[in-house]
Design a protein around this motif. Structure first.
Motif, short mmCIF file in Angstrom:
data_model
loop_
_atom_site.label_atom_id
_atom_site.label_comp_id
_atom_site.label_asym_id
_atom_site.label_seq_id
_atom_site.Cartn_x
_atom_site.Cartn_y
_atom_site.Cartn_z
N MET A 374 0.82 -1.21 0.00
CA MET A 374 0.00 0.00 0.00
C MET A 374 0.85 1.26 0.00
O MET A 374 0.36 2.36 -0.24
N ILE A 375 2.16 1.12 0.28
CA ILE A 375 3.04 2.29 0.31
C ILE A 375 4.03 2.24 -0.85
O ILE A 375 4.30 1.19 -1.42
N HIS A 376 4.56 3.38 -1.20
CA HIS A 376 5.74 3.49 -2.06
C HIS A 376 6.47 4.73 -1.56
O HIS A 376 6.05 5.86 -1.81
N VAL A 377 7.57 4.51 -0.83
CA VAL A 377 8.28 5.60 -0.16
C VAL A 377 9.73 5.61 -0.61
O VAL A 377 10.48 4.66 -0.36
N ASP A 378 10.13 6.68 -1.29
CA ASP A 378 11.50 6.85 -1.76
C ASP A 378 12.37 7.43 -0.66
O ASP A 378 11.96 8.35 0.04
N PHE A 379 13.60 6.91 -0.54
CA PHE A 379 14.56 7.49 0.39
C PHE A 379 15.93 7.56 -0.28
O PHE A 379 16.31 6.70 -1.06
N MET A 380 16.66 8.61 0.03
CA MET A 380 17.88 8.94 -0.69
C MET A 380 19.11 8.27 -0.09
O MET A 380 19.32 8.30 1.12
N ILE A 381 19.93 7.67 -0.97
CA ILE A 381 21.12 6.95 -0.52
C ILE A 381 22.38 7.39 -1.26
O ILE A 381 23.48 6.95 -0.92
N GLY A 382 22.25 8.24 -2.29
CA GLY A 382 23.39 8.62 -3.12
C GLY A 382 24.39 9.46 -2.36
O GLY A 382 24.03 10.29 -1.52
N SER A 383 25.67 9.25 -2.66
CA SER A 383 26.75 10.02 -2.05
C SER A 383 27.83 10.26 -3.09
O SER A 383 27.84 9.65 -4.16
N ARG A 384 28.76 11.15 -2.76
CA ARG A 384 29.81 11.50 -3.71
C ARG A 384 30.72 10.32 -4.02
O ARG A 384 31.34 10.27 -5.11
N ASP A 385 30.84 9.37 -3.10
CA ASP A 385 31.75 8.24 -3.33
C ASP A 385 31.02 6.92 -3.62
O ASP A 385 31.62 5.85 -3.54
N MET A 386 29.73 7.01 -3.95
CA MET A 386 28.99 5.77 -4.17
C MET A 386 29.43 5.06 -5.45
O MET A 386 29.56 5.68 -6.51
N ASP A 387 29.67 3.76 -5.32
CA ASP A 387 29.95 2.91 -6.47
C ASP A 387 28.81 1.91 -6.63
O ASP A 387 28.32 1.35 -5.64
N ILE A 388 28.39 1.71 -7.87
CA ILE A 388 27.37 0.70 -8.18
C ILE A 388 27.90 -0.18 -9.29
O ILE A 388 28.28 0.31 -10.36
N VAL A 389 27.91 -1.47 -9.03
CA VAL A 389 28.34 -2.46 -10.02
C VAL A 389 27.15 -3.31 -10.41
O VAL A 389 26.40 -3.79 -9.55
N GLY A 390 26.97 -3.50 -11.70
CA GLY A 390 25.95 -4.40 -12.19
C GLY A 390 26.55 -5.74 -12.54
O GLY A 390 27.64 -5.81 -13.11
N VAL A 391 25.86 -6.80 -12.18
CA VAL A 391 26.31 -8.16 -12.48
C VAL A 391 25.34 -8.77 -13.48
O VAL A 391 24.13 -8.83 -13.22
N THR A 392 25.85 -9.21 -14.62
CA THR A 392 25.00 -9.75 -15.67
C THR A 392 24.65 -11.20 -15.40
O THR A 392 25.22 -11.84 -14.50
N LYS A 393 23.75 -11.74 -16.19
CA LYS A 393 23.34 -13.14 -16.04
C LYS A 393 24.49 -14.10 -16.33
O LYS A 393 24.48 -15.25 -15.89
N THR A 394 25.50 -13.64 -17.07
CA THR A 394 26.67 -14.47 -17.36
C THR A 394 27.78 -14.26 -16.35
O THR A 394 28.87 -14.85 -16.48
N GLY A 395 27.55 -13.41 -15.34
CA GLY A 395 28.55 -13.17 -14.31
C GLY A 395 29.49 -12.02 -14.57
O GLY A 395 30.35 -11.70 -13.74
N GLU A 396 29.34 -11.34 -15.69
CA GLU A 396 30.18 -10.19 -16.00
C GLU A 396 29.84 -9.03 -15.07
O GLU A 396 28.69 -8.76 -14.79
N ARG A 397 30.87 -8.35 -14.58
CA ARG A 397 30.69 -7.21 -13.68
C ARG A 397 30.89 -5.92 -14.48
O ARG A 397 31.92 -5.74 -15.13
N VAL A 398 29.90 -5.05 -14.44
CA VAL A 398 29.91 -3.81 -15.21
C VAL A 398 29.80 -2.63 -14.26
O VAL A 398 28.87 -2.57 -13.45
N GLN A 399 30.74 -1.70 -14.35
CA GLN A 399 30.70 -0.50 -13.51
C GLN A 399 29.59 0.43 -14.01
O GLN A 399 29.66 0.94 -15.13
N ILE A 400 28.56 0.63 -13.19
CA ILE A 400 27.43 1.50 -13.56
C ILE A 400 27.64 2.91 -13.03
O ILE A 400 27.45 3.89 -13.75
N PHE A 401 28.05 3.01 -11.75
CA PHE A 401 28.36 4.30 -11.12
C PHE A 401 29.77 4.24 -10.54
O PHE A 401 30.18 3.20 -9.98
N LYS A 402 30.50 5.33 -10.66
CA LYS A 402 31.82 5.46 -10.04
C LYS A 402 31.91 6.84 -9.41
O LYS A 402 31.67 7.86 -10.06
#
Length: 408
Positions: A374-402
């Motif tokens: 019944m809810i949809h509540v956004d909360f902020m987590i971004g920072s200047r040093d945040m890194d986000i890596v995406g992992v594909t179905k084949t196991g490849e690691r892709v840098q999304i955020f640096k």
């Protein structure tokens, strides 16, 4: 603020936000803060072909008085005239515009347990109408400066000057302060489209978030997850922009598939109160631990609203140097603060973030991993040093955020 610029903003909301088509009915929800601007929006909706425009006024101080004086049973009842309005909207597949201006602290002192219980009781009564409207109508959320909100954001300015400054930052961050806001949004949507296309071509299965503040979270995506951003389409193919402003590229993760801990980087305004400096720990996809310097009880109440409230419904990617973050303004309003940097959302997920969702029923989308709540509540987590890596179905690691921004 000059009327010529406000008229451009009103035109933007009618033509780009809602994209009103000839003969459509428009519903506008607004507080009493900027009636002259609301009148401009009504006029622009008629100019582009609306057959009827209804304005539903609200006033937060009255809402607070009602919340404090009515019984839980009274607040939990869907009154006949309210039900009739929902029925009318569902049958007409109308356009809906929500104009925000509320005081972030405007509901302080209200019994939040009573309000939560009332919301839980109302939700199943309203849900059928929401489902009837979902992905079948154009809608948009935008903002105007309320006096109390402006003073919260600019406490050292006189009220009139604070409102003027709020107009400036709202228009600037909404790409509506230039000569041609409509053209600006055409270009902005094209940029977001390009980001989505790249991400959708990777075949990602996981997103891994890490930040120096302690955030260390792994989130699994649904099979057939789609990243969306900027403009959206109804099932009939009508384009609209649901959020003005927006800087996000987002998707819906797999319900019940998140592990680790995440720390907030901005206050969360929820139910008219602020929750500050908080963290959430996830185990087996659900919040198991909540900590907050301010508003911890309210946060615990929020994540226990229903079975899906403690699970993730959205992962949104926004660069740290977004226009909203560059403004240096803390808005105390989710519409803006969520677009300052990366955010997550607890609760309801988006069916449209599944490839081919139009071929599935709502129940089938939920079985495929879209969270229900019944809810949809956004909360902020971004920072200047945040890194986000995406992992594909084949196991490849892709840098999304640096370092807090796009790596591609």
């Amino acid at each position: 603020m000059r009327k010529t610029q406000l008229k451009k903003y009103a035109k933007l909301l009618a033509k780009v936000g809602l994209n009103v088509k000839k003969g459509q009915t428009v519903f506008i929800g607004a507080d009493l803060d900027q009636p002259e601007f609301v009148a401009m929006v009504v006029e622009e909706c008629y100019k582009v072909g609306a057959s009827e425009v209804y304005v539903e006024w609200s006033y937060q101080p009255v809402e607070k008085i009602n919340a404090m004086n009515r019984t839980q049973e009274s607040l939990s009842e869907l009154k006949p005239w309210v039900k009739a309005k929902w029925e009318f909207k569902a049958k007409n597949y109308s356009c809906r515009l929500f104009i925000e201006s509320e005081d972030p602290d405007g509901m302080n002192g209200v019994d939040q347990q009573k309000m939560s219980a009332a919301r839980r009781a109302l939700f199943p009564q309203i849900k059928p109408y929401r489902l009837a409207l979902e992905n079948k109508h154009q809608w948009c959320i935008a903002a105007v400066p309320g006096k109390a909100w402006a003073k919260k954001v600019f406490p050292n300015l006189p009220e009139k000057k604070a409102v003027e400054e709020m107009w400036k930052v709202i228009l600037k961050t909404s790409h509506a302060d230039g000569k041609n806001p409509i053209q600006a949004w055409k270009e902005h949507n094209a940029n977001l489209d390009a980001r989505c296309s790249y991400l959708n071509g990777l075949g990602l299965q996981y997103l891994e978030y890490k930040s120096g503040n302690g955030t260390d979270l792994k989130v699994e995506l649904n099979d057939g997850s789609v990243f969306c951003g900027g403009k959206e389409k109804t099932l009939k193919g009508r384009i609209f922009n649901p959020n003005i402003p927006t800087e996000e590229v987002f998707t819906t993760p797999k319900a019940g598939a998140a592990e680790g801990i995440v720390y907030s980087t901005k206050p969360l305004s929820y139910m008219g109160e602020l929750i500050e400096n908080f963290s959430l720990r996830f185990e087996n996809g659900k919040v198991t631990e909540v900590k907050a310097e301010k508003g911890e009880a309210l946060l615990k109440e929020m994540v226990s609203m229903d079975e899906g409230a403690g699970k993730l419904g959205e992962c949104a990617l926004i660069p740290y140097e977004s226009p909203i973050n560059q403004s240096g303004v803390l808005f105390y309003n989710t519409l803006f603060d969520e677009n300052a940097s990366c955010h997550l959302a607890l609760g309801h997920g988006f069916n449209e973030c599944l490839k081919g969702y139009e071929n599935y029923t709502d129940e089938e989308c939920k079985k495929r991993g879209v969270n229900d709540s019944m809810i949809h509540v956004d909360f902020m987590i971004g920072s200047r040093d945040m890194d986000i890596v995406g992992v594909t179905k084949t196991g490849e690691r892709v840098q999304i955020f640096k370092n807090g921004t796009w790596a591609f």
